[in-house]
Write a protein that holds these residues in place. Structure first.
Motif, PDB file in Angstrom:
ATOM      1  N   GLY A  67       0.085  -1.206  -0.216  1.00  0.00           N
ATOM      2  CA  GLY A  67       0.107  -0.068  -0.069  1.00  0.00           C
ATOM      3  C   GLY A  67       0.394   1.397  -0.288  1.00  0.00           C
ATOM      4  N   CYS A  68       2.012   1.907   0.762  1.00  0.00           N
ATOM      5  CA  CYS A  68       2.531   2.454   0.670  1.00  0.00           C
ATOM      6  C   CYS A  68       4.068   2.805  -0.415  1.00  0.00           C
ATOM      7  CB  CYS A  68       4.238   2.197   1.837  1.00  0.00           C
ATOM      8  SG  CYS A  68       3.419   2.489   3.258  1.00  0.00           S
ATOM      9  N   ALA A  69       4.090   1.385  -0.805  1.00  0.00           N
ATOM     10  CA  ALA A  69       4.622   1.663  -2.393  1.00  0.00           C
ATOM     11  C   ALA A  69       3.615   2.500  -3.625  1.00  0.00           C
ATOM     12  CB  ALA A  69       4.820   0.465  -3.179  1.00  0.00           C
ATOM     13  N   LEU A  70       2.041   1.784  -3.470  1.00  0.00           N
ATOM     14  CA  LEU A  70       0.790   2.469  -4.109  1.00  0.00           C
ATOM     15  C   LEU A  70       0.919   3.718  -3.841  1.00  0.00           C
ATOM     16  CD1 LEU A  70      -1.011   2.087  -6.326  1.00  0.00           C
ATOM     17  CD2 LEU A  70      -2.253   1.061  -4.523  1.00  0.00           C
ATOM     18  N   ALA A  71       0.462   4.178  -2.680  1.00  0.00           N
ATOM     19  CA  ALA A  71       0.458   5.434  -2.420  1.00  0.00           C
ATOM     20  C   ALA A  71       1.575   6.080  -2.715  1.00  0.00           C
ATOM     21  CB  ALA A  71       0.396   5.364  -1.246  1.00  0.00           C
ATOM     22  N   ARG A  72       2.806   5.930  -2.817  1.00  0.00           N
ATOM     23  CA  ARG A  72       3.823   7.493  -4.009  1.00  0.00           C
ATOM     24  C   ARG A  72       3.493   6.795  -5.105  1.00  0.00           C
ATOM     25  NH1 ARG A  72       6.806   4.458   0.498  1.00  0.00           N
ATOM     26  NH2 ARG A  72       7.773   2.599  -0.625  1.00  0.00           N
ATOM     27  N   GLN A  73       3.268   6.105  -5.585  1.00  0.00           N
ATOM     28  CA  GLN A  73       3.515   5.931  -7.148  1.00  0.00           C
ATOM     29  C   GLN A  73       2.091   6.733  -7.934  1.00  0.00           C
ATOM     30  OE1 GLN A  73       3.195   2.521  -9.971  1.00  0.00           O
ATOM     31  NE2 GLN A  73       4.621   1.748  -8.300  1.00  0.00           N
ATOM     32  N   LEU A  74       1.221   6.899  -6.320  1.00  0.00           N
ATOM     33  CA  LEU A  74      -0.724   7.938  -7.112  1.00  0.00           C
ATOM     34  C   LEU A  74      -0.021   9.305  -6.333  1.00  0.00           C
ATOM     35  CD1 LEU A  74      -3.912   7.288  -6.077  1.00  0.00           C
ATOM     36  CD2 LEU A  74      -3.096   9.309  -5.374  1.00  0.00           C
ATOM     37  N   GLY A 119      -0.135  -1.095  14.092  1.00  0.00           N
ATOM     38  CA  GLY A 119      -0.611  -0.340  14.598  1.00  0.00           C
ATOM     39  C   GLY A 119      -0.266   0.774  15.437  1.00  0.00           C
ATOM     40  N   GLN A 120       1.652   0.172  15.073  1.00  0.00           N
ATOM     41  CA  GLN A 120       2.300   1.051  15.798  1.00  0.00           C
ATOM     42  C   GLN A 120       3.328   2.008  15.416  1.00  0.00           C
ATOM     43  OE1 GLN A 120       5.673  -1.448  17.283  1.00  0.00           O
ATOM     44  NE2 GLN A 120       4.661  -3.455  16.943  1.00  0.00           N
ATOM     45  N   ASP A 121       3.394   2.968  16.097  1.00  0.00           N
ATOM     46  CA  ASP A 121       4.036   3.925  15.720  1.00  0.00           C
ATOM     47  C   ASP A 121       5.396   4.260  14.210  1.00  0.00           C
ATOM     48  OD1 ASP A 121       2.771   5.169  18.039  1.00  0.00           O
ATOM     49  OD2 ASP A 121       4.719   6.283  18.711  1.00  0.00           O
ATOM     50  N   ARG A 122       6.538   3.236  14.765  1.00  0.00           N
ATOM     51  CA  ARG A 122       6.592   3.498  13.014  1.00  0.00           C
ATOM     52  C   ARG A 122       6.234   2.374  12.020  1.00  0.00           C
ATOM     53  NH1 ARG A 122       8.586  -1.216  15.944  1.00  0.00           N
ATOM     54  NH2 ARG A 122       8.032  -3.215  14.587  1.00  0.00           N
ATOM     55  N   ASP A 123       5.169   1.736  12.437  1.00  0.00           N
ATOM     56  CA  ASP A 123       4.211   1.812  10.623  1.00  0.00           C
ATOM     57  C   ASP A 123       3.349   3.440  10.532  1.00  0.00           C
ATOM     58  OD1 ASP A 123       4.980  -1.017  11.387  1.00  0.00           O
ATOM     59  OD2 ASP A 123       3.627  -1.204  12.701  1.00  0.00           O
ATOM     60  N   GLN A 124       2.626   3.536  11.298  1.00  0.00           N
ATOM     61  CA  GLN A 124       2.221   4.401  11.583  1.00  0.00           C
ATOM     62  C   GLN A 124       2.651   5.648  10.326  1.00  0.00           C
ATOM     63  OE1 GLN A 124      -0.830   6.518  13.924  1.00  0.00           O
ATOM     64  NE2 GLN A 124      -0.733   3.863  14.217  1.00  0.00           N
ATOM     65  N   GLU A 125       4.050   6.125  11.035  1.00  0.00           N
ATOM     66  CA  GLU A 125       5.448   6.377  10.409  1.00  0.00           C
ATOM     67  C   GLU A 125       5.477   6.389   9.108  1.00  0.00           C
ATOM     68  OE1 GLU A 125       7.617   9.982   9.897  1.00  0.00           O
ATOM     69  OE2 GLU A 125       7.005   9.913  11.514  1.00  0.00           O
ATOM     70  N   ASP A 126       6.159   5.387   8.919  1.00  0.00           N
ATOM     71  CA  ASP A 126       6.153   4.926   6.832  1.00  0.00           C
ATOM     72  C   ASP A 126       5.043   4.979   6.728  1.00  0.00           C
ATOM     73  OD1 ASP A 126       8.550   4.088   8.281  1.00  0.00           O
ATOM     74  OD2 ASP A 126       7.696   2.055   8.422  1.00  0.00           O
ATOM     75  N   ALA A 127       3.685   5.315   6.633  1.00  0.00           N
ATOM     76  CA  ALA A 127       2.904   5.639   5.974  1.00  0.00           C
ATOM     77  C   ALA A 127       2.416   6.972   6.017  1.00  0.00           C
ATOM     78  CB  ALA A 127       1.217   4.848   6.322  1.00  0.00           C
ATOM     79  N   ARG A 128       2.554   7.687   7.067  1.00  0.00           N
ATOM     80  CA  ARG A 128       3.038   9.257   6.557  1.00  0.00           C
ATOM     81  C   ARG A 128       4.183   9.593   5.451  1.00  0.00           C
ATOM     82  NH1 ARG A 128       5.527  13.323   7.158  1.00  0.00           N
ATOM     83  NH2 ARG A 128       7.167  11.859   8.700  1.00  0.00           N
TER      84      ARG A 128
END
Length: 517
Positions: free
Chosen positions: A457-464, A482-491
């Motif tokens: 999903g993160c790679a898809l978001a970057r391509q969009l 739901g850990q902080d590092r997961d949310q930071e990666d998504a941000r």
């Protein structure tokens, strides 16, 4: 040059050691060793000499030991006679022992765990016993603690499997019933309520696990305000009321006569009170009595939860707040839970600079849990009204939403929910087909599962985001992590918001309504 100095220094030291006689080498080891080294005559058992390690370990002075036997000095505890006899038999038979376990008494009277190695040697025709003894008390305690932690971990995993199977079973049965009652609206509604309740139970289990992880790693940030603890009691009672009613408990709430002012995080204090009430409800038989009270002390505000339940065994009382500790289950497994609630109470209380204590007269005598928090000396505090979940607001306009999730059931049910809110939803089950759809135009919003195969999903978001106009699209991430590092990666990948599964549909609807304005 430094290497040469080092080599030269080593050579000098070795040469000096080679030139020393055996007695000198022995003396160096004898005085430097942290272990107890003792020489005694085999004929009468009297000590000939002991080293400083002996004095440090046992606390007896050298001059008080020389010429006496170990029994006269008093280093043997009353227990362990059989072990000492076996030690002596093995020593006389084999003339040496290695790392033999035992116990010794110190001059202070304490008993320590030791490992002894000994040899019988002849010196000038007389047999001497050379004993080297190591204190292994702390090592044994650490090993025992590790074994206990491992045992409790195994018990916890067994409880976790049981607690997860409980809601999974009715959910599975409900799914089968739904397939057989497609046109029966009343039946469908009843079954849906069963599923919702059981999913809520699973969510609570997962939330407790995540909370324990975050608190123990110091990742919980408190939002502290001046509060009246009395005003928070209804929120805690509301959370536990269904359990209390199901077990026909009488719950008495006794707020303090004056405001109980504290500086605290309202949600976390409610969680503390709710966990204590839940614990009382689980371990109090049906028809029991539970009291929630607030009391003002000179420097503290005290919250107590008392019950007339099964009580706490004396051996469990010192460990009742330890992680994964749980009292013995009843035959009907009515208590349930994972033993996390009280551990969270302790951790959250200590985050607020408070203390927590448990007391019980024993089995069948009920229990009392007390939380003390620093008291604020102010007359006015912020009200602690209960949080209400966000309402499912209708959107100001329909959003074109691209929903990507490789879990077909999850994607289709969420798409149906979003369509019911009035949005236009395109569903894709993998990132590649989603990218093909993006070639035809960008949506207003994207909801992407993070754990997609091949392209996540993160790679898809970057391509969009990299496409023309991609910055204007609103993106929401879905994940079971739901850990902080997961949310930071998504941000960093470009997501605007991050929702942890299972999805809070009310919060999602409210967010989409904001985006649709």
């Amino acid at each position: 040059m430094q290497a040469h100095k080092t080599e030269t220094g080593t050579s000098d030291a070795l040469a000096e050691l080679a030139g020393a006689n055996e007695l000198e080498i022995y003396r160096r080891i004898f005085y430097a060793s942290p272990d107890y080294i003792a020489f005694s005559r085999l004929s009468d058992g009297c000590f000939i000499d002991v080293n400083p390690g002996f004095e440090r370990m046992l606390g007896f002075r050298r001059e008080d030991v020389i010429g006496k036997t170990s029994y006269e000095v008093g280093i043997w505890p009353e227990s362990g006679a059989d072990q000492r006899k076996e030690y002596a038999r093995k020593l006389l038979q084999e003339r040496a022992v290695r790392d033999y376990p035992g116990h010794l008494r110190t001059a202070r009277g304490t008993i320590i765990d030791v490992e002894a190695s000994a040899n019988i040697v002849q010196v000038h025709g007389e047999e001497l016993l050379i004993a080297i003894v190591r204190d292994v008390t702390e090592r044994n305690r650490a090993t025992a603690a590790l074994h206990e932690a491992d045992r409790r971990k195994d018990e916890f995993l067994a409880m976790l499997a049981h607690e997860l199977r409980n809601p999974i079973a009715p959910i599975s049965m409900a799914a089968q019933l739904l397939m057989g009652a497609p046109g029966d609206e009343v039946r469908v509604r009843q079954i849906s309520q069963v599923i919702a309740r059981q999913v809520g139970h699973m969510v609570n289990l997962v939330d407790d696990l995540l909370d324990v992880s975050r608190v123990t790693r110091g990742l919980v940030a408190l939002e502290q305000h001046a509060l009246d603890l009395n005003a928070l009691l209804p929120d805690a009672v509301e959370q536990v009321r269904p359990l209390m009613d199901a077990r026909r408990h009488t719950l008495v709430v006794q707020p303090s006569a004056e405001p109980a002012c504290i500086c605290a995080d309202r949600l976390r204090i409610v969680q503390i009170a709710a966990n204590l009430l839940t614990n009382a409800a689980k371990y109090t038989p049906e028809g029991g009595h539970v009291t929630l009270a607030v009391r003002l002390l000179a420097q503290h505000v005290e919250l107590t939860v008392s019950d007339n339940g099964i009580g706490i065994a004396p051996e469990l009382l010192p460990r009742v707040f330890d992680l994964f500790t749980q009292a013995e289950r009843s035959p009907d497994r009515s208590q349930g839970g994972l033993g996390l609630g009280l551990a969270l109470v302790k951790s959250l209380t200590e985050l607020h600079k408070g203390t927590v204590a448990a007391d019980s007269g024993g089995i069948g005598q009920g229990s009392v849990f007390s939380v003390r928090l620093p008291r604020l000396d102010i007359p006015i505090v912020i009200a602690g009204a209960a949080l209400q979940p966000p309402a499912a607001a209708l959107p100001a306009r329909a959003l074109r939403i691209l929903l990507v999730d490789d879990n077909v059931d999850a994607a289709d049910t969420l798409a149906a929910y979003l369509s019911g809110l009035g949005h236009e939803v395109d569903v894709r089950y993998d990132a590649r087909s989603a990218l093909d759809l993006l070639d035809a135009g960008l949506p207003d919003a994207g909801i992407f599962d993070i754990g997609l195969p091949e392209i996540d999903g993160c790679a898809l978001a970057r391509q969009l985001r990299a496409r023309p106009g991609g910055r204007a699209c609103r993106l929401l991430a879905l994940s079971g992590y739901g850990q902080d590092r997961d949310q930071e990666d998504a941000r960093r990948a470009g997501f605007d918001r991050y929702f942890v599964k299972p999805l809070d549909t009310g919060s999602l609807a409210a967010l989409l309504a904001q985006w649709a304005v």
